[in-house]
Design a protein around this motif. Structure first.
Motif, PDB file in Angstrom:
ATOM      1  N   VAL A   1      35.448  27.122  -0.749  1.00  0.00           N
ATOM      2  CA  VAL A   1      35.633  28.584  -1.447  1.00  0.00           C
ATOM      3  C   VAL A   1      36.692  29.451  -0.962  1.00  0.00           C
ATOM      4  O   VAL A   1      36.817  30.423  -1.146  1.00  0.00           O
ATOM      5  N   ALA A   2      37.689  28.820  -0.206  1.00  0.00           N
ATOM      6  CA  ALA A   2      38.890  29.520   0.161  1.00  0.00           C
ATOM      7  C   ALA A   2      39.722  30.137  -0.842  1.00  0.00           C
ATOM      8  O   ALA A   2      40.156  31.267  -0.757  1.00  0.00           O
ATOM      9  N   GLY A   3      39.688  29.281  -1.799  1.00  0.00           N
ATOM     10  CA  GLY A   3      40.468  29.713  -2.854  1.00  0.00           C
ATOM     11  C   GLY A   3      40.043  31.107  -3.702  1.00  0.00           C
ATOM     12  O   GLY A   3      40.825  31.577  -4.202  1.00  0.00           O
ATOM     13  N   ALA A   4      38.702  30.971  -3.856  1.00  0.00           N
ATOM     14  CA  ALA A   4      37.902  31.862  -4.503  1.00  0.00           C
ATOM     15  C   ALA A   4      38.106  33.161  -3.523  1.00  0.00           C
ATOM     16  O   ALA A   4      38.328  34.323  -4.315  1.00  0.00           O
ATOM     17  N   LEU A   5      37.978  33.300  -2.207  1.00  0.00           N
ATOM     18  CA  LEU A   5      38.149  34.319  -1.532  1.00  0.00           C
ATOM     19  C   LEU A   5      39.647  34.917  -1.525  1.00  0.00           C
ATOM     20  O   LEU A   5      39.542  36.102  -1.527  1.00  0.00           O
ATOM     21  N   GLU A   6      40.455  34.144  -1.631  1.00  0.00           N
ATOM     22  CA  GLU A   6      41.834  34.620  -1.712  1.00  0.00           C
ATOM     23  C   GLU A   6      42.111  35.218  -3.080  1.00  0.00           C
ATOM     24  O   GLU A   6      42.640  36.387  -3.134  1.00  0.00           O
ATOM     25  N   VAL A   7      41.556  34.877  -4.172  1.00  0.00           N
ATOM     26  CA  VAL A   7      41.698  35.429  -5.292  1.00  0.00           C
ATOM     27  C   VAL A   7      41.040  36.694  -5.448  1.00  0.00           C
ATOM     28  O   VAL A   7      41.541  37.877  -5.748  1.00  0.00           O
ATOM     29  N   ALA A   8      39.913  36.856  -4.678  1.00  0.00           N
ATOM     30  CA  ALA A   8      39.105  38.211  -4.677  1.00  0.00           C
ATOM     31  C   ALA A   8      39.929  39.066  -3.680  1.00  0.00           C
ATOM     32  O   ALA A   8      39.885  40.394  -4.410  1.00  0.00           O
ATOM     33  N   ALA A   9      40.518  38.627  -2.770  1.00  0.00           N
ATOM     34  CA  ALA A   9      41.127  39.482  -1.640  1.00  0.00           C
ATOM     35  C   ALA A   9      42.474  40.006  -2.742  1.00  0.00           C
ATOM     36  O   ALA A   9      42.879  41.156  -2.439  1.00  0.00           O
ATOM     37  N   GLY A  10      43.067  38.896  -3.461  1.00  0.00           N
ATOM     38  CA  GLY A  10      44.207  39.707  -4.085  1.00  0.00           C
ATOM     39  C   GLY A  10      44.007  40.428  -5.080  1.00  0.00           C
ATOM     40  O   GLY A  10      44.555  41.537  -5.350  1.00  0.00           O
ATOM     41  N   LEU A  11      42.860  40.433  -5.875  1.00  0.00           N
ATOM     42  CA  LEU A  11      42.597  41.228  -6.867  1.00  0.00           C
ATOM     43  C   LEU A  11      42.123  42.640  -6.301  1.00  0.00           C
ATOM     44  O   LEU A  11      42.646  43.950  -6.681  1.00  0.00           O
ATOM     45  N   VAL A  12      41.465  42.894  -5.145  1.00  0.00           N
ATOM     46  CA  VAL A  12      41.548  44.040  -4.223  1.00  0.00           C
ATOM     47  C   VAL A  12      42.745  44.728  -4.076  1.00  0.00           C
ATOM     48  O   VAL A  12      42.761  45.912  -4.095  1.00  0.00           O
ATOM     49  N   LEU A  13      43.561  43.983  -3.511  1.00  0.00           N
ATOM     50  CA  LEU A  13      44.733  44.499  -3.061  1.00  0.00           C
ATOM     51  C   LEU A  13      45.879  44.805  -4.350  1.00  0.00           C
ATOM     52  O   LEU A  13      46.320  45.844  -4.018  1.00  0.00           O
ATOM     53  N   LEU A  14      45.545  44.125  -5.348  1.00  0.00           N
ATOM     54  CA  LEU A  14      46.130  44.698  -6.632  1.00  0.00           C
ATOM     55  C   LEU A  14      45.557  46.006  -7.008  1.00  0.00           C
ATOM     56  O   LEU A  14      46.360  47.089  -7.378  1.00  0.00           O
TER      57      LEU A  14
ATOM     58  N   LEU B   1      38.898  46.469   7.849  1.00  0.00           N
ATOM     59  CA  LEU B   1      38.054  45.495   8.216  1.00  0.00           C
ATOM     60  C   LEU B   1      37.657  44.536   7.203  1.00  0.00           C
ATOM     61  O   LEU B   1      37.645  43.289   7.158  1.00  0.00           O
ATOM     62  N   GLY B   2      36.908  45.255   6.024  1.00  0.00           N
ATOM     63  CA  GLY B   2      36.546  44.499   4.783  1.00  0.00           C
ATOM     64  C   GLY B   2      37.607  43.832   4.118  1.00  0.00           C
ATOM     65  O   GLY B   2      37.535  42.600   3.859  1.00  0.00           O
ATOM     66  N   MET B   3      38.831  44.205   3.985  1.00  0.00           N
ATOM     67  CA  MET B   3      40.054  43.524   3.256  1.00  0.00           C
ATOM     68  C   MET B   3      40.127  42.390   4.224  1.00  0.00           C
ATOM     69  O   MET B   3      40.839  41.244   3.745  1.00  0.00           O
ATOM     70  N   THR B   4      40.492  42.496   5.406  1.00  0.00           N
ATOM     71  CA  THR B   4      40.976  41.442   6.200  1.00  0.00           C
ATOM     72  C   THR B   4      39.713  40.424   6.259  1.00  0.00           C
ATOM     73  O   THR B   4      40.097  39.024   6.483  1.00  0.00           O
ATOM     74  N   ALA B   5      38.451  40.606   6.250  1.00  0.00           N
ATOM     75  CA  ALA B   5      37.375  39.621   6.421  1.00  0.00           C
ATOM     76  C   ALA B   5      37.540  38.795   5.091  1.00  0.00           C
ATOM     77  O   ALA B   5      36.919  37.522   5.175  1.00  0.00           O
ATOM     78  N   LEU B   6      38.080  39.261   3.991  1.00  0.00           N
ATOM     79  CA  LEU B   6      38.074  38.395   2.811  1.00  0.00           C
ATOM     80  C   LEU B   6      39.120  37.113   2.878  1.00  0.00           C
ATOM     81  O   LEU B   6      39.114  36.347   2.355  1.00  0.00           O
ATOM     82  N   ASN B   7      39.850  37.158   3.887  1.00  0.00           N
ATOM     83  CA  ASN B   7      40.966  36.204   4.295  1.00  0.00           C
ATOM     84  C   ASN B   7      40.450  35.175   4.922  1.00  0.00           C
ATOM     85  O   ASN B   7      40.483  35.062   6.102  1.00  0.00           O
ATOM     86  N   ALA B   8      39.641  34.179   4.049  1.00  0.00           N
ATOM     87  CA  ALA B   8      39.061  33.189   5.045  1.00  0.00           C
ATOM     88  C   ALA B   8      39.995  32.116   5.753  1.00  0.00           C
ATOM     89  O   ALA B   8      39.713  31.190   6.283  1.00  0.00           O
ATOM     90  N   THR B   9      41.234  32.320   5.048  1.00  0.00           N
ATOM     91  CA  THR B   9      42.427  31.340   5.687  1.00  0.00           C
ATOM     92  C   THR B   9      42.372  31.394   7.120  1.00  0.00           C
ATOM     93  O   THR B   9      42.811  30.659   7.932  1.00  0.00           O
ATOM     94  N   THR B  10      42.365  32.793   7.596  1.00  0.00           N
ATOM     95  CA  THR B  10      42.373  33.261   9.056  1.00  0.00           C
ATOM     96  C   THR B  10      41.252  32.431   9.738  1.00  0.00           C
ATOM     97  O   THR B  10      41.703  31.925  10.862  1.00  0.00           O
ATOM     98  N   LEU B  11      40.085  32.210   9.318  1.00  0.00           N
ATOM     99  CA  LEU B  11      39.317  31.731  10.023  1.00  0.00           C
ATOM    100  C   LEU B  11      39.442  30.204   9.978  1.00  0.00           C
ATOM    101  O   LEU B  11      39.393  29.364  11.212  1.00  0.00           O
TER     102      LEU B  11
END
Length: 226
Positions: free
Chosen positions: A89-102, A140-150
């Motif tokens: 699900v890392a890809g989906a989480l990255e897309v979600a994080a990207g949309l939030v940041l956009l 905190l919330g925006m960073t937590a979306l980046n599953a790649t870190t974990l």
């Protein structure tokens, strides 16, 4: 006590100290390796600190570092299981994080282009910028979306099990990663606050806001598209 016993205990103590130092270095380097490459969240942190000041920027920085610390702890406790669960699900989480940041980038651009109104820039910033608590939770919330870190933390821990094979070593690793990440994020917040002081006029704030919006949007697209 025989000299051989004292020598043996001294050697054991030195080995333990050396082991702890290795764990501290490993945790600090891992935290810095994740924190130093400035992504969209880092660019947004600089932009926020430039507009809202150091206190708000520092709170946001600690929000980012808190997630790094939590992810490091999760990696130490259950790295293999968590990594296996997140990879699909890392890809989906990255897309979600990207949309939030956009969305955040669009808000930055709108804020920068909004006409100046009477009443003072300080008053407007006080009304429109988040306080320290809100900034902490937002980042905190925006960073937590980046599953790649974990996943990255888990890979480091699993590749160095000899360093974190005990509770003490695991705690030291997490603390070192957290402190290193917090130190770097605070550097970004301080840089942003200094930038805000240098660009204190309406034109400077507009320019810095548009540059920040473009940077965050570009890095968000990079996150989404890989």
């Amino acid at each position: 006590m025989p000299p051989t016993v004292n020598a043996s205990r001294g050697a054991t103590r030195r080995a333990r100290i050396a082991g702890v130092i290795d764990v501290v270095v490993s945790g600090a380097l891992t935290g810095l390796a994740i924190a130093v490459p400035v992504g969209a969240v880092g660019a947004l942190l600089v932009a926020l600190a430039s507009r809202a000041g150091w206190r708000v920027g520092a709170a946001a920085a600690l929000g980012v570092a808190s997630v790094d610390g939590v992810y490091a702890a999760v990696a130490v406790l259950a790295g293999a299981a968590v990594s296996a669960a997140l990879v699909p699900v890392a890809g989906a989480l990255e897309v979600a994080a990207g949309l939030v940041l956009l969305g955040v980038a669009a808000l930055l651009a709108l804020h920068a282009l909004r006409p100046e109104r009477p009443g003072g820039a300080a008053d407007r910033r006080a009304r429109r910028e988040p306080g320290p608590g809100a900034a902490y939770l937002l980042f905190l919330g925006m960073t937590a979306l980046n599953a790649t870190t974990l996943v990255y933390f888990a890979a480091v821990v699993l590749g160095n099990r000899d360093l974190v094979d005990g509770a003490t070593e695991g705690a030291v690793f997490v603390a070192a990663a957290l402190v290193a990440s917090a130190a770097w994020q605070l550097v970004l917040a301080t840089s942003g606050a200094l930038l805000g002081q240098a660009l204190s006029g309406p034109r400077g704030r507009r320019l810095s806001g548009l540059v920040a919006a473009a940077t965050v949007a570009g890095l968000a697209l990079h996150t989404m598209l890989g």
